[in-house]
Design a protein around this motif. Structure first.
Motif, PDB file in Angstrom:
ATOM      1  N   UNK A 145      46.699  78.825  76.076  1.00  0.00           N
ATOM      2  CA  UNK A 145      46.583  80.294  75.722  1.00  0.00           C
ATOM      3  C   UNK A 145      48.628  80.477  75.497  1.00  0.00           C
ATOM      4  N   UNK A 146      48.989  79.867  76.642  1.00  0.00           N
ATOM      5  CA  UNK A 146      50.004  81.011  77.320  1.00  0.00           C
ATOM      6  C   UNK A 146      51.356  79.652  76.801  1.00  0.00           C
ATOM      7  N   UNK A 147      50.939  78.409  76.839  1.00  0.00           N
ATOM      8  CA  UNK A 147      51.977  77.717  76.251  1.00  0.00           C
ATOM      9  C   UNK A 147      52.082  78.085  74.486  1.00  0.00           C
ATOM     10  N   UNK A 148      50.737  78.718  73.474  1.00  0.00           N
ATOM     11  CA  UNK A 148      50.805  78.319  72.580  1.00  0.00           C
ATOM     12  C   UNK A 148      51.887  79.822  72.447  1.00  0.00           C
ATOM     13  N   UNK A 149      51.730  80.475  73.309  1.00  0.00           N
ATOM     14  CA  UNK A 149      53.154  81.960  73.219  1.00  0.00           C
ATOM     15  C   UNK A 149      53.727  81.322  73.138  1.00  0.00           C
ATOM     16  N   UNK A 150      54.174  80.648  74.517  1.00  0.00           N
ATOM     17  CA  UNK A 150      55.331  79.759  74.985  1.00  0.00           C
ATOM     18  C   UNK A 150      56.011  79.572  73.551  1.00  0.00           C
ATOM     19  N   UNK A 151      55.722  78.054  73.013  1.00  0.00           N
ATOM     20  CA  UNK A 151      56.080  77.596  72.028  1.00  0.00           C
ATOM     21  C   UNK A 151      57.006  78.528  71.013  1.00  0.00           C
ATOM     22  N   UNK A 152      56.242  80.246  70.510  1.00  0.00           N
ATOM     23  CA  UNK A 152      56.486  80.944  69.738  1.00  0.00           C
ATOM     24  C   UNK A 152      58.407  81.689  70.336  1.00  0.00           C
ATOM     25  N   UNK A 153      58.637  81.708  71.400  1.00  0.00           N
ATOM     26  CA  UNK A 153      60.066  82.013  71.903  1.00  0.00           C
ATOM     27  C   UNK A 153      61.351  81.232  70.874  1.00  0.00           C
ATOM     28  N   UNK A 154      61.417  81.191  70.154  1.00  0.00           N
ATOM     29  CA  UNK A 154      62.421  80.605  69.605  1.00  0.00           C
ATOM     30  C   UNK A 154      63.027  81.351  68.096  1.00  0.00           C
ATOM     31  N   UNK A 155      64.116  81.015  67.836  1.00  0.00           N
ATOM     32  CA  UNK A 155      65.221  81.639  67.171  1.00  0.00           C
ATOM     33  C   UNK A 155      63.879  81.298  65.806  1.00  0.00           C
ATOM     34  N   UNK A 156      64.355  81.500  64.449  1.00  0.00           N
ATOM     35  CA  UNK A 156      64.024  81.649  63.341  1.00  0.00           C
ATOM     36  C   UNK A 156      65.046  80.942  62.725  1.00  0.00           C
ATOM     37  N   UNK A 157      64.641  79.682  61.922  1.00  0.00           N
ATOM     38  CA  UNK A 157      65.754  78.978  61.196  1.00  0.00           C
ATOM     39  C   UNK A 157      66.500  79.625  60.214  1.00  0.00           C
ATOM     40  N   UNK A 158      64.653  80.581  59.198  1.00  0.00           N
ATOM     41  CA  UNK A 158      65.581  81.138  58.214  1.00  0.00           C
ATOM     42  C   UNK A 158      64.406  82.147  58.259  1.00  0.00           C
ATOM     43  N   UNK A 159      65.277  83.343  57.149  1.00  0.00           N
ATOM     44  CA  UNK A 159      63.364  84.252  57.304  1.00  0.00           C
ATOM     45  C   UNK A 159      62.754  84.257  56.481  1.00  0.00           C
ATOM     46  N   UNK A 160      61.596  84.318  56.678  1.00  0.00           N
ATOM     47  CA  UNK A 160      60.946  84.167  56.147  1.00  0.00           C
ATOM     48  C   UNK A 160      60.832  84.336  55.020  1.00  0.00           C
ATOM     49  N   UNK A 161      60.072  83.757  53.828  1.00  0.00           N
ATOM     50  CA  UNK A 161      60.384  83.446  52.465  1.00  0.00           C
ATOM     51  C   UNK A 161      59.888  84.887  51.962  1.00  0.00           C
ATOM     52  N   UNK A 162      59.257  86.112  52.142  1.00  0.00           N
ATOM     53  CA  UNK A 162      58.784  87.003  51.530  1.00  0.00           C
ATOM     54  C   UNK A 162      59.796  87.891  51.394  1.00  0.00           C
ATOM     55  N   UNK A 163      60.734  87.297  52.766  1.00  0.00           N
ATOM     56  CA  UNK A 163      62.052  88.544  52.459  1.00  0.00           C
ATOM     57  C   UNK A 163      62.697  88.165  51.623  1.00  0.00           C
ATOM     58  N   UNK A 164      62.781  87.212  50.789  1.00  0.00           N
ATOM     59  CA  UNK A 164      64.731  86.989  50.099  1.00  0.00           C
ATOM     60  C   UNK A 164      64.123  86.924  49.012  1.00  0.00           C
ATOM     61  N   UNK A 165      63.702  88.555  48.210  1.00  0.00           N
ATOM     62  CA  UNK A 165      64.629  89.241  47.624  1.00  0.00           C
ATOM     63  C   UNK A 165      63.848  90.682  47.688  1.00  0.00           C
ATOM     64  N   UNK A 166      64.292  91.135  48.780  1.00  0.00           N
ATOM     65  CA  UNK A 166      64.084  92.054  49.156  1.00  0.00           C
ATOM     66  C   UNK A 166      66.623  92.917  49.178  1.00  0.00           C
ATOM     67  N   UNK A 167      66.656  93.683  49.009  1.00  0.00           N
ATOM     68  CA  UNK A 167      67.781  94.201  48.876  1.00  0.00           C
ATOM     69  C   UNK A 167      68.447  94.133  50.226  1.00  0.00           C
ATOM     70  N   UNK A 168      69.570  94.082  50.389  1.00  0.00           N
ATOM     71  CA  UNK A 168      70.626  94.252  52.050  1.00  0.00           C
ATOM     72  C   UNK A 168      70.628  95.372  51.652  1.00  0.00           C
ATOM     73  N   UNK A 169      71.051  95.854  53.061  1.00  0.00           N
ATOM     74  CA  UNK A 169      70.750  97.631  53.109  1.00  0.00           C
ATOM     75  C   UNK A 169      72.492  97.815  53.088  1.00  0.00           C
ATOM     76  N   UNK A 170      73.570  96.912  52.878  1.00  0.00           N
ATOM     77  CA  UNK A 170      75.176  97.168  52.700  1.00  0.00           C
ATOM     78  C   UNK A 170      74.864  97.631  51.410  1.00  0.00           C
ATOM     79  N   UNK A 171      73.992  97.038  50.575  1.00  0.00           N
ATOM     80  CA  UNK A 171      73.932  97.287  48.582  1.00  0.00           C
ATOM     81  C   UNK A 171      73.574  99.149  48.419  1.00  0.00           C
ATOM     82  N   UNK A 172      72.648  99.109  49.692  1.00  0.00           N
ATOM     83  CA  UNK A 172      71.928 101.028  49.087  1.00  0.00           C
ATOM     84  C   UNK A 172      72.694 101.651  49.761  1.00  0.00           C
TER      85      UNK A 172
END
Length: 444
Positions: A29-56
């Motif tokens: 269980x601890x190894x499973x959690x520690x394997x998640x401690x890494x930066x995302x290589x790219x944002x999740x696809x669910x966020x692709x169509x959301x606006x950036x804050x600067x535009x708003x």
């Protein structure tokens, strides 16, 4: 014991197990959690169509130059468009993620650096703020996360800093808008803590250092792009003394140096470590656990990857599986992880959270949502949770086996009494409701 540890990993460090997840976690269980401690290589696809804050931000700024009425109408329109879409995408990611520990940390840090739609101007930006300022930095250095959060236009707008001008600055002599709100929250809730080693004079000085921290799009020279922008004509001139340290006049760098100092302060390490242990272990954090996390935080220079791993290594986090009460948000997400989206349509998410007492993107104060059971488990709240469980059950497919659902959701911690009650339920709907309303499912 292996199954129990897998359950703790999925439920306490994540948002509850998905079907088959405990098997996938296995005996490490601890190894499973520690394997998640890494930066995302790219944002999740669910966020692709959301606006950036600067535009708003830019759209609101342009409307503000037109009229107060145009500005208010634009804020309301963007809130109606952005907030539900952001929540739907956020919950989709958290309910389907194979890295739920990362998602829980996103939630923790977003709450720590709260931007709340209780200030209407912040509501259209709250989701984008979490995606742009929080998510990319949860495994970096705290100093970088702090700076990203404070510089983001959502935080600056939420705490009234774009129009905070030094009294002796060129702009301050024309427009009086000096504000200490951002400085107060940085010290009280982002770094040193409400009982930290600072006084009101320090709040005032930090507020002066932050004058001129603004965003493009509100007038004056420079790019009107909605991103962070320093306005030197609004910055309070002169050297400053903050927390006993001398800061020569340096424009934008004054606040940057002060934030770096705060990020590395031992009081900051202890305050944040206490919050982390409270979140992942118990409402009354064990002092030894606080000391352990504080030491890692301070000695690593605020390396949040090392701090996250140290949380996983706390033996006390694995001794009792149900020490924390789920917030309404946790309850909704864990239900969706267990059942899929059966019984909860996306358009009902905002209403569900509002009725359960944790309206999305609307923490009541800059301190964020409470992490203590006493603030969630009161009589009316318990009734609302039971009613919500019944509502979800009423919409769930009758092909669901309540005992199989109990095995997924609470199997390793389910009491015999709970299982017997579910087994004897007069209908599938009643059985599902009993699982979701059980004491075991309401805790993590």
């Amino acid at each position: 014991m292996t199954t129990l540890k897998a359950y703790i990993a999925a439920n306490r460090f994540g948002f509850g197990p998905r079907p088959g997840e405990l098997t996938r976690i296995g005996d490490d269980a601890r190894g499973w959690l520690k394997a998640q401690i890494r930066h995302e290589t790219s944002p999740p696809a669910a966020f692709d169509t959301l606006p950036v804050a600067a535009d708003s931000v830019l759209e609101m700024a342009n409307a503000r130059r037109t009229s107060t009425q145009a500005y208010q109408a634009t804020v309301e329109r963007l809130s109606r468009a952005n907030a539900p879409a952001e929540l739907q995408a956020r919950i989709e990611v958290m309910t389907t993620s194979e890295s739920p520990f990362r998602e829980r940390l996103v939630q923790f840090w977003s709450n720590h650096f709260t931007v709340s739609g209780e200030e209407p101007k912040a509501l259209p930006l709250a989701g984008a703020y979490e995606r742009e300022a929080i998510r990319p930095h949860i495994f970096g250095r705290f100093e970088h996360l702090l700076l990203a959060a404070i510089r983001h236009p959502a935080m600056l707008m939420y705490l009234d800093n774009p129009y905070s001008f030094g009294p002796n600055s060129p702009l301050g002599q024309v427009v009086q808008g000096f504000s200490e709100r951002l400085a107060q929250e940085i010290l009280a809730h982002h770094t040193l803590g409400p009982t930290g080693p600072y006084g009101q004079d320090d709040v005032h000085v930090l507020a002066n250092m932050l004058t001129g921290w603004s965003h493009g799009g509100i007038g004056g020279r420079g790019p009107h792009d909605g991103h962070f922008r320093f306005r030197p004509t609004g910055h309070e001139p002169g050297a400053k003394r903050f927390l006993g340290k001398h800061y020569p006049e340096a424009g934008m760098e004054e606040a940057e140096r002060a934030l770096a100092f705060l990020a590395g302060h031992h009081a900051t390490a202890r305050f944040i470590s206490t919050k982390l242990v409270r979140h992942f272990v118990a409402d009354h954090p064990p002092p030894a656990a606080i000391r352990a996390i504080t030491r890692v935080f301070y000695e690593s220079g605020g390396n949040l990857a090392e701090v996250s791993a140290a949380l996983v290594d706390l033996d006390v986090a694995w001794t009792d599986p149900l020490t924390k009460v789920k917030t309404p948000y946790d309850l909704v997400v864990s239900t969706l992880r267990t059942m899929g989206h059966q019984g909860i349509e996306p358009h009902t998410l905002m209403r569900s959270l509002r009725e359960l007492g944790q309206q999305a993107y609307r923490a009541r104060t800059p301190a964020g949502w409470s992490d203590r059971a006493e603030d969630w488990i009161v009589r009316d709240a318990l009734i609302r949770r039971i009613d919500w469980a019944r509502e979800v059950a009423s919409r769930a497919p009758r092909t669901i086996d309540p005992l199989a659902l109990a095995d997924i959701a609470i199997g390793p911690v389910a009491s015999r009494a709970t299982l017997n009650t579910v087994k004897q339920a007069p209908s599938v709907e009643a059985g599902i409701a009993l699982v979701l309303a059980s004491a075991e499912f309401q805790r993590r």
